[in-house]
Design a protein around this motif. Structure first.
Motif, mmCIF file in Angstrom:
data_model
loop_
_atom_site.group_PDB
_atom_site.id
_atom_site.type_symbol
_atom_site.label_atom_id
_atom_site.label_comp_id
_atom_site.label_asym_id
_atom_site.label_seq_id
_atom_site.Cartn_x
_atom_site.Cartn_y
_atom_site.Cartn_z
ATOM 1 N N PRO A 37 0.839 -1.211 0.000
ATOM 2 C CA PRO A 37 0.000 0.000 0.000
ATOM 3 C C PRO A 37 0.867 1.252 0.000
ATOM 4 O O PRO A 37 1.931 1.279 0.609
ATOM 5 C CB PRO A 37 -0.812 -0.129 1.292
ATOM 6 C CG PRO A 37 0.041 -0.961 2.192
ATOM 7 C CD PRO A 37 0.793 -1.911 1.304
ATOM 8 N N ASP A 38 0.403 2.271 -0.680
ATOM 9 C CA ASP A 38 1.175 3.506 -0.794
ATOM 10 C C ASP A 38 0.219 4.692 -0.717
ATOM 11 O O ASP A 38 -0.786 4.734 -1.443
ATOM 12 C CB ASP A 38 1.938 3.519 -2.122
ATOM 13 C CG ASP A 38 2.831 4.736 -2.253
ATOM 14 O OD1 ASP A 38 3.170 5.336 -1.221
ATOM 15 O OD2 ASP A 38 3.169 5.095 -3.401
ATOM 16 N N ASP A 39 0.532 5.644 0.183
ATOM 17 C CA ASP A 39 -0.308 6.836 0.289
ATOM 18 C C ASP A 39 0.288 8.028 -0.454
ATOM 19 O O ASP A 39 -0.213 9.151 -0.349
ATOM 20 C CB ASP A 39 -0.546 7.199 1.759
ATOM 21 C CG ASP A 39 0.748 7.498 2.504
ATOM 22 O OD1 ASP A 39 1.823 7.432 1.869
ATOM 23 O OD2 ASP A 39 0.688 7.793 3.712
ATOM 24 N N GLY A 40 1.384 7.772 -1.203
ATOM 25 C CA GLY A 40 1.969 8.839 -2.005
ATOM 26 C C GLY A 40 2.822 9.800 -1.227
ATOM 27 O O GLY A 40 3.127 10.893 -1.726
ATOM 28 N N ALA A 41 3.224 9.430 -0.015
ATOM 29 C CA ALA A 41 4.086 10.296 0.798
ATOM 30 C C ALA A 41 5.103 9.445 1.536
ATOM 31 O O ALA A 41 4.875 8.261 1.795
ATOM 32 C CB ALA A 41 3.269 11.109 1.791
ATOM 33 N N SER A 42 6.243 10.073 1.837
ATOM 34 C CA SER A 42 7.275 9.422 2.626
ATOM 35 C C SER A 42 7.310 10.095 3.989
ATOM 36 O O SER A 42 7.543 11.304 4.086
ATOM 37 C CB SER A 42 8.633 9.544 1.932
ATOM 38 O OG SER A 42 9.655 8.975 2.722
ATOM 39 N N TRP A 43 7.063 9.307 5.046
ATOM 40 C CA TRP A 43 6.961 9.854 6.398
ATOM 41 C C TRP A 43 8.197 9.493 7.203
ATOM 42 O O TRP A 43 8.749 8.399 7.073
ATOM 43 C CB TRP A 43 5.708 9.311 7.097
ATOM 44 C CG TRP A 43 4.444 9.574 6.352
ATOM 45 C CD1 TRP A 43 3.802 8.734 5.499
ATOM 46 C CD2 TRP A 43 3.667 10.776 6.391
ATOM 47 N NE1 TRP A 43 2.674 9.307 4.990
ATOM 48 C CE2 TRP A 43 2.565 10.584 5.532
ATOM 49 C CE3 TRP A 43 3.785 11.989 7.063
ATOM 50 C CZ2 TRP A 43 1.588 11.540 5.324
ATOM 51 C CZ3 TRP A 43 2.816 12.954 6.853
ATOM 52 C CH2 TRP A 43 1.732 12.739 6.008
ATOM 53 N N ILE A 44 8.621 10.424 8.052
ATOM 54 C CA ILE A 44 9.772 10.187 8.903
ATOM 55 C C ILE A 44 9.548 10.905 10.235
ATOM 56 O O ILE A 44 8.921 11.968 10.291
ATOM 57 C CB ILE A 44 11.068 10.669 8.236
ATOM 58 C CG1 ILE A 44 12.281 10.169 9.011
ATOM 59 C CG2 ILE A 44 11.107 12.179 8.097
ATOM 60 C CD1 ILE A 44 13.586 10.342 8.280
ATOM 61 N N ALA A 120 3.510 3.519 -7.321
ATOM 62 C CA ALA A 120 3.454 4.164 -8.626
ATOM 63 C C ALA A 120 3.994 3.233 -9.709
ATOM 64 O O ALA A 120 4.867 2.395 -9.458
ATOM 65 C CB ALA A 120 4.255 5.468 -8.600
ATOM 66 N N GLU A 121 3.469 3.385 -10.919
ATOM 67 C CA GLU A 121 3.878 2.542 -12.032
ATOM 68 C C GLU A 121 5.371 2.663 -12.300
ATOM 69 O O GLU A 121 6.039 1.686 -12.638
ATOM 70 C CB GLU A 121 3.088 2.930 -13.287
ATOM 71 C CG GLU A 121 3.335 2.018 -14.471
ATOM 72 C CD GLU A 121 2.845 0.595 -14.252
ATOM 73 O OE1 GLU A 121 3.428 -0.328 -14.857
ATOM 74 O OE2 GLU A 121 1.900 0.414 -13.466
ATOM 75 N N GLN A 122 5.906 3.865 -12.141
ATOM 76 C CA GLN A 122 7.331 4.068 -12.364
ATOM 77 C C GLN A 122 8.161 3.282 -11.362
ATOM 78 O O GLN A 122 9.194 2.697 -11.711
ATOM 79 C CB GLN A 122 7.671 5.556 -12.284
ATOM 80 C CG GLN A 122 9.123 5.875 -12.625
ATOM 81 C CD GLN A 122 9.463 7.334 -12.386
ATOM 82 O OE1 GLN A 122 9.095 7.900 -11.356
ATOM 83 N NE2 GLN A 122 10.144 7.957 -13.335
ATOM 84 N N VAL A 123 7.716 3.229 -10.112
ATOM 85 C CA VAL A 123 8.438 2.483 -9.084
ATOM 86 C C VAL A 123 8.459 0.994 -9.408
ATOM 87 O O VAL A 123 9.497 0.326 -9.308
ATOM 88 C CB VAL A 123 7.806 2.732 -7.701
ATOM 89 C CG1 VAL A 123 8.467 1.847 -6.642
ATOM 90 C CG2 VAL A 123 7.917 4.194 -7.318
ATOM 91 N N LEU A 124 7.316 0.439 -9.810
ATOM 92 C CA LEU A 124 7.243 -0.980 -10.163
ATOM 93 C C LEU A 124 8.096 -1.289 -11.385
ATOM 94 O O LEU A 124 8.755 -2.339 -11.448
ATOM 95 C CB LEU A 124 5.785 -1.380 -10.422
ATOM 96 C CG LEU A 124 4.836 -1.279 -9.224
ATOM 97 C CD1 LEU A 124 3.411 -1.613 -9.651
ATOM 98 C CD2 LEU A 124 5.280 -2.204 -8.101
ATOM 99 N N ARG A 125 8.103 -0.370 -12.352
ATOM 100 C CA ARG A 125 8.916 -0.582 -13.558
ATOM 101 C C ARG A 125 10.401 -0.588 -13.220
ATOM 102 O O ARG A 125 11.155 -1.439 -13.698
ATOM 103 C CB ARG A 125 8.605 0.510 -14.581
ATOM 104 C CG ARG A 125 9.348 0.322 -15.914
ATOM 105 C CD ARG A 125 8.922 1.327 -16.946
ATOM 106 N NE ARG A 125 9.371 2.674 -16.611
ATOM 107 C CZ ARG A 125 8.571 3.653 -16.239
ATOM 108 N NH1 ARG A 125 7.268 3.430 -16.125
ATOM 109 N NH2 ARG A 125 9.049 4.852 -15.972
ATOM 110 N N HIS A 126 10.815 0.350 -12.378
ATOM 111 C CA HIS A 126 12.217 0.390 -11.976
ATOM 112 C C HIS A 126 12.594 -0.868 -11.198
ATOM 113 O O HIS A 126 13.691 -1.420 -11.377
ATOM 114 C CB HIS A 126 12.473 1.625 -11.112
ATOM 115 C CG HIS A 126 12.414 2.909 -11.880
ATOM 116 N ND1 HIS A 126 12.381 4.138 -11.272
ATOM 117 C CD2 HIS A 126 12.373 3.151 -13.209
ATOM 118 C CE1 HIS A 126 12.325 5.089 -12.198
ATOM 119 N NE2 HIS A 126 12.310 4.517 -13.375
ATOM 120 N N GLN A 127 11.698 -1.328 -10.346
ATOM 121 C CA GLN A 127 11.987 -2.507 -9.536
ATOM 122 C C GLN A 127 12.204 -3.734 -10.415
ATOM 123 O O GLN A 127 13.164 -4.485 -10.227
ATOM 124 C CB GLN A 127 10.843 -2.753 -8.558
ATOM 125 C CG GLN A 127 11.035 -3.965 -7.661
ATOM 126 C CD GLN A 127 9.923 -4.081 -6.626
ATOM 127 O OE1 GLN A 127 9.471 -3.095 -6.079
ATOM 128 N NE2 GLN A 127 9.482 -5.304 -6.370
#
Length: 506
Positions: A37-44, A120-127
């Motif tokens: 799951p991805d909410d489109g943000a990176s939390w720290i 994101a589609e770009q993330v899956l493609r890069h992976q």
């Protein structure tokens, strides 16, 4: 004395490989089975709480109005404890679920609805693309280790390939359970170990430089930056260090230096390979180094220029990520091509032998199965007493035919891989044209030794020229595959007046 194949290092390497393959297989299965799951943000976790470190453009978080630096207080009324808690809550909700985020921006709290989506589609493609690169590294490394396990640099090269496989193929899911933490630390360790390990290999292949022989102990200092970054990452993740006012800034600094460390070391490796290419004299080795040098340079420089340097300067060039990642595949491809085409570490021999025996075995099995099927048909016609005899005859015929079938496949494969050797006349004609354009005497001798050796299956050769001080004698001008001791008597090689060449039979 030959070294033992099953040495401690070799056994440890095999066990390490098996462990890596098991972890990689489980990790790949989890990544295929579970959609992160991805909410489109990176939390720290920052000084004010869990803050948005990165908001993906046009992602779920941006569509919900979340901005960089917003502090996340709760999800669906559940108070957020830290950044890892966000990941656990997202996995509990699952993909395509709706979540109410309670946020704080400039002291004002507000709620917004976020639709949790897949990565994101770009993330899956890069992976997937990086997994292919890792698999290529692993295949090339296995060929080298299987054929040239006793060679001085074979084990080092294989460890480079195995580390590359871990770096490119391992992807933690974000669950951060014990297995996911294992994948995370393996990936992080490989990303830091790979650059100095590859640079170390380039500095010693095909032979150590003089200054490396003299200061070999200092060579291991190239691993020092990776060790420092790893210690800082360990301290940061375990909450030990707080060198900077904001943990977000510290995390960005560590990631940026890790990425810059990766790109810089690979560019330095390409420079070392280029220097080696300029200094080696053996024609075959020059061909090998030419391809690995070009592949490494074309793979490392775009990543360093388009990814590492911009991140170090404080900007993340999202639009150039594809252009920086895609050329990385040229590094294993160049090594693989050099291995196949120019016999780097003699790996093509085991490849051809494996293909030869596989094809021959398949043909013999097919022949045997055909005989068995024919006998089976005959059994239905009342020839049962002949079944045992027919099977024995089929086995004998298969055993007798295996050798000639194997030899024929060997001839076909040799023609396919070394077709220029089977067309000697055309090879020599083309070679003559090439020599006509060569003006450097030493390069011309190298070309003659190389081309004639490959065309005539000659592994050891020597080129003799007329002695300028005694025209009746010949002296060695160039050798390949052998060493002629000083003071060797070549008085038996004499010329005949009017014929500046000789024919001599041993």
């Amino acid at each position: 004395m030959r070294r033992k194949v099953w040495s401690v290092k070799y056994v440890a390497t095999v066990l390490l490989t098996v462990t890596v393959l098991i972890l990689g297989g489980i990790n790949a299965q989890q990544n295929r089975r579970y959609i992160s799951p991805d909410d489109g943000a990176s939390w720290i976790h920052g000084t004010d709480g869990v803050q948005a470190r990165l908001v993906v453009p046009d992602g779920p978080a941006e569509k919900a109005g979340i901005r960089l630096g917003d502090v996340l207080k709760a999800i669906n009324g559940q108070t957020v404890q830290n950044d890892r808690h966000v990941t656990r809550v997202l996995y509990e909700l699952g993909v395509w679920s709706r979540a109410t985020y309670t946020l704080n921006r400039d002291g004002k709290e507000f709620d917004t609805t976020v639709v949790v989506g897949p990565p994101a589609e770009q993330v899956l493609r890069h992976q997937k693309y990086l997994e292919i690169i890792g698999l290529l590294y692993f295949i090339v490394g296995c060929f080298v280790l299987l054929k040239r396990s006793l060679a001085p640099h074979a084990l080092h090269f294989y460890l480079v390939c195995l580390t590359s496989f871990v770096f490119y193929a391992f992807h933690f899911t974000g669950k951060l359970n014990p297995f996911d933490w294992t994948i995370f630390w393996s990936d992080l360790g490989a990303s830091l170990l790979l650059p100095p390990l590859f640079l170390h290999f380039c500095l010693e292949f095909p032979a150590r430089n003089k200054w490396i022989e003299r200061w070999h102990g200092l060579l291991y200092l190239i691993y020092l930056p990776a060790g420092v970054i790893l210690i800082l990452q360990l301290a940061f993740i375990n909450g030990i260090v707080g060198l900077l006012p904001s943990p977000i800034v510290l995390r960005d600094v560590l990631d940026t230096f890790g990425d810059f460390h990766f790109g810089l070391y690979f560019v330095l490796s390409a420079a070392v390979l280029f220097k080696t290419y300029r200094t080696v004299k053996t024609p075959e080795l020059r061909q090998q180094m030419k391809w690995v040098t070009r592949g490494t340079a074309l793979g490392a420089i775009p990543y360093f220029v388009l990814q590492s340097v911009p991140r170090l300067s404080g900007s993340i060039a999202q639009s150039y990520i594809d252009f920086s990642i895609f050329p990385l595949v040229l590094i294993p491809i160049s090594f693989g091509y050099a291995i196949h085409r120019y016999r780097l570490m003699d790996v093509d021999i085991i490849f051809k032998r494996g293909v030869t025996y596989t094809l021959a075995t398949a043909c013999v099995i097919g022949l045997y199965a055909t005989v068995v099927v024919v006998v089976g048909e005959l059994l239905g016609a009342g020839f049962e007493p002949l079944s045992v005899v027919a099977r024995v005859i089929a086995t004998i015929v298969a055993a007798l035919l295996f050798a000639p079938i194997k030899d024929q496949f060997q001839i076909w494969l040799d023609k396919f891989f070394y077709r220029d050797r089977y067309d000697l006349r055309q090879t020599l004609i083309d070679f003559g044209r090439t020599l006509g354009s060569e003006i450097d005497f030493d390069n011309m001798l190298d070309r003659i030794i190389d081309r004639l050796g490959r065309a005539l299956f000659v592994e050891r050769s020597a080129l003799f020229l007329e002695n300028p001080f005694d025209p009746s004698r010949f002296v060695p001008a160039k050798t390949s595959g052998l060493t002629i001791p000083d003071g060797t008597n070549f008085s038996f090689l004499t010329s005949i007046p009017g014929r500046p060449y000789i024919f001599f039979e041993t």
